[in-house]
Design a protein around this motif. Sequence first.
Motif, PDB file in Angstrom:
ATOM      1  N   GLY A  64      39.848  33.673  28.249  1.00 45.96           N
ATOM      2  CA  GLY A  64      38.801  34.417  28.952  1.00 45.96           C
ATOM      3  C   GLY A  64      38.544  33.890  30.353  1.00 45.96           C
ATOM      4  O   GLY A  64      38.396  34.669  31.299  1.00 45.96           O
ATOM      5  N   VAL A  65      38.510  32.586  30.497  1.00 48.69           N
ATOM      6  CA  VAL A  65      38.287  31.990  31.817  1.00 48.69           C
ATOM      7  C   VAL A  65      39.476  32.278  32.733  1.00 48.69           C
ATOM      8  O   VAL A  65      39.301  32.569  33.920  1.00 48.69           O
ATOM      9  CB  VAL A  65      38.023  30.470  31.690  1.00 48.69           C
ATOM     10  CG1 VAL A  65      38.015  29.797  33.038  1.00 48.69           C
ATOM     11  CG2 VAL A  65      36.718  30.217  30.963  1.00 48.69           C
ATOM     12  N   ALA A  66      40.683  32.207  32.187  1.00 45.41           N
ATOM     13  CA  ALA A  66      41.876  32.503  32.996  1.00 45.41           C
ATOM     14  C   ALA A  66      41.849  33.942  33.492  1.00 45.41           C
ATOM     15  O   ALA A  66      42.177  34.211  34.651  1.00 45.41           O
ATOM     16  CB  ALA A  66      43.140  32.234  32.187  1.00 45.41           C
ATOM     17  N   LEU A  67      41.455  34.872  32.641  1.00 49.03           N
ATOM     18  CA  LEU A  67      41.362  36.269  33.071  1.00 49.03           C
ATOM     19  C   LEU A  67      40.258  36.459  34.109  1.00 49.03           C
ATOM     20  O   LEU A  67      40.415  37.225  35.054  1.00 49.03           O
ATOM     21  CB  LEU A  67      41.109  37.178  31.867  1.00 49.03           C
ATOM     22  CG  LEU A  67      42.299  37.409  30.940  1.00 49.03           C
ATOM     23  CD1 LEU A  67      41.868  38.240  29.736  1.00 49.03           C
ATOM     24  CD2 LEU A  67      43.435  38.072  31.666  1.00 49.03           C
ATOM     25  N   ALA A  68      39.154  35.768  33.932  1.00 45.90           N
ATOM     26  CA  ALA A  68      38.048  35.892  34.878  1.00 45.90           C
ATOM     27  C   ALA A  68      38.419  35.346  36.256  1.00 45.90           C
ATOM     28  O   ALA A  68      37.947  35.847  37.278  1.00 45.90           O
ATOM     29  CB  ALA A  68      36.818  35.159  34.346  1.00 45.90           C
ATOM     30  N   ARG A  69      39.287  34.343  36.295  1.00 43.92           N
ATOM     31  CA  ARG A  69      39.698  33.758  37.577  1.00 43.92           C
ATOM     32  C   ARG A  69      40.891  34.472  38.205  1.00 43.92           C
ATOM     33  O   ARG A  69      41.355  34.069  39.259  1.00 43.92           O
ATOM     34  CB  ARG A  69      40.038  32.280  37.393  1.00 43.92           C
ATOM     35  CG  ARG A  69      38.820  31.445  37.142  1.00 43.92           C
ATOM     36  CD  ARG A  69      39.139  29.988  37.158  1.00 43.92           C
ATOM     37  NE  ARG A  69      37.942  29.195  36.938  1.00 43.92           N
ATOM     38  CZ  ARG A  69      37.942  27.891  36.882  1.00 43.92           C
ATOM     39  NH1 ARG A  69      39.063  27.222  37.001  1.00 43.92           N
ATOM     40  NH2 ARG A  69      36.820  27.242  36.678  1.00 43.92           N
ATOM     41  N   GLY A  70      41.384  35.496  37.560  1.00 42.81           N
ATOM     42  CA  GLY A  70      42.459  36.288  38.144  1.00 42.81           C
ATOM     43  C   GLY A  70      43.824  35.651  38.049  1.00 42.81           C
ATOM     44  O   GLY A  70      44.515  35.514  39.051  1.00 42.81           O
ATOM     45  N   THR A  71      44.224  35.271  36.861  1.00 43.59           N
ATOM     46  CA  THR A  71      45.518  34.626  36.677  1.00 43.59           C
ATOM     47  C   THR A  71      46.673  35.585  36.934  1.00 43.59           C
ATOM     48  O   THR A  71      46.538  36.797  36.787  1.00 43.59           O
ATOM     49  CB  THR A  71      45.624  34.059  35.251  1.00 43.59           C
ATOM     50  OG1 THR A  71      46.874  33.396  35.115  1.00 43.59           O
ATOM     51  CG2 THR A  71      45.519  35.143  34.205  1.00 43.59           C
ATOM     52  N   ASN A  72      47.789  35.024  37.349  1.00 45.06           N
ATOM     53  CA  ASN A  72      49.006  35.818  37.502  1.00 45.06           C
ATOM     54  C   ASN A  72      49.703  35.998  36.158  1.00 45.06           C
ATOM     55  O   ASN A  72      50.570  36.842  36.024  1.00 45.06           O
ATOM     56  CB  ASN A  72      49.971  35.132  38.474  1.00 45.06           C
ATOM     57  CG  ASN A  72      49.444  35.155  39.885  1.00 45.06           C
ATOM     58  OD1 ASN A  72      48.726  36.049  40.276  1.00 45.06           O
ATOM     59  ND2 ASN A  72      49.799  34.133  40.652  1.00 45.06           N
ATOM     60  N   ARG A  73      49.351  35.198  35.195  1.00 47.43           N
ATOM     61  CA  ARG A  73      49.951  35.247  33.857  1.00 47.43           C
ATOM     62  C   ARG A  73      48.996  35.937  32.884  1.00 47.43           C
ATOM     63  O   ARG A  73      48.583  35.372  31.880  1.00 47.43           O
ATOM     64  CB  ARG A  73      50.291  33.846  33.390  1.00 47.43           C
ATOM     65  CG  ARG A  73      51.285  33.202  34.313  1.00 47.43           C
ATOM     66  CD  ARG A  73      51.636  31.832  33.896  1.00 47.43           C
ATOM     67  NE  ARG A  73      52.570  31.292  34.879  1.00 47.43           N
ATOM     68  CZ  ARG A  73      53.396  30.331  34.618  1.00 47.43           C
ATOM     69  NH1 ARG A  73      53.425  29.795  33.434  1.00 47.43           N
ATOM     70  NH2 ARG A  73      54.204  29.892  35.539  1.00 47.43           N
ATOM     71  N   ARG A  74      48.679  37.149  33.179  1.00 40.75           N
ATOM     72  CA  ARG A  74      47.709  37.921  32.404  1.00 40.75           C
ATOM     73  C   ARG A  74      48.163  38.128  30.962  1.00 40.75           C
ATOM     74  O   ARG A  74      47.370  38.063  30.039  1.00 40.75           O
ATOM     75  CB  ARG A  74      47.483  39.259  33.100  1.00 40.75           C
ATOM     76  CG  ARG A  74      46.445  40.118  32.476  1.00 40.75           C
ATOM     77  CD  ARG A  74      46.198  41.354  33.337  1.00 40.75           C
ATOM     78  NE  ARG A  74      45.377  42.303  32.650  1.00 40.75           N
ATOM     79  CZ  ARG A  74      44.062  42.256  32.600  1.00 40.75           C
ATOM     80  NH1 ARG A  74      43.425  41.277  33.216  1.00 40.75           N
ATOM     81  NH2 ARG A  74      43.376  43.163  31.944  1.00 40.75           N
ATOM     82  N   GLY A  75      49.452  38.365  30.761  1.00 33.60           N
ATOM     83  CA  GLY A  75      49.983  38.581  29.414  1.00 33.60           C
ATOM     84  C   GLY A  75      49.803  37.371  28.521  1.00 33.60           C
ATOM     85  O   GLY A  75      49.448  37.494  27.353  1.00 33.60           O
ATOM     86  N   ARG A  76      50.032  36.197  29.076  1.00 38.49           N
ATOM     87  CA  ARG A  76      49.852  34.984  28.275  1.00 38.49           C
ATOM     88  C   ARG A  76      48.392  34.748  27.952  1.00 38.49           C
ATOM     89  O   ARG A  76      48.060  34.271  26.868  1.00 38.49           O
ATOM     90  CB  ARG A  76      50.444  33.783  29.003  1.00 38.49           C
ATOM     91  CG  ARG A  76      51.938  33.834  28.988  1.00 38.49           C
ATOM     92  CD  ARG A  76      52.555  32.486  29.166  1.00 38.49           C
ATOM     93  NE  ARG A  76      53.989  32.654  29.114  1.00 38.49           N
ATOM     94  CZ  ARG A  76      54.806  32.213  30.039  1.00 38.49           C
ATOM     95  NH1 ARG A  76      54.339  31.568  31.077  1.00 38.49           N
ATOM     96  NH2 ARG A  76      56.105  32.399  29.925  1.00 38.49           N
TER      97      ARG A  76
END
Length: 107
Positions: A64-76
């Motif tokens: 959730g935090v990775a998605l909120a920060r705009g990760t390039n690895r959205r699938g993971r």
Amino acid sequence: MTTLSQTARTTTPAPATAAETPQRPASRLREHADGMAVASFVLGLLGTLVLNLLLGPCALILGGVALARGTNRRGRALLGIALGAVDLLLLALLTTTDGTVSWHIGG
């Protein structure tokens, strides 16, 4: 006696070159978010085998935090969230059917 314009010229630093400029905070956060997405996936995957009570929620939070920060690895990150949810469902299934919170082989 020096004037104000002369002191202003001597105290302003020279502009930094492109090689000397530090990395932007937004790109640094995105790099950390990429690491969080991978960690979420790995923890979710490990949680299906061992310590699902601990690793499942960690995978959910990191994804959730990775998605909120705009990760390039959205699938993971999404896979980490899904595996974290599976970990918790597996824990509920094991607890209700067997009365235990761990895997065991045999009868």
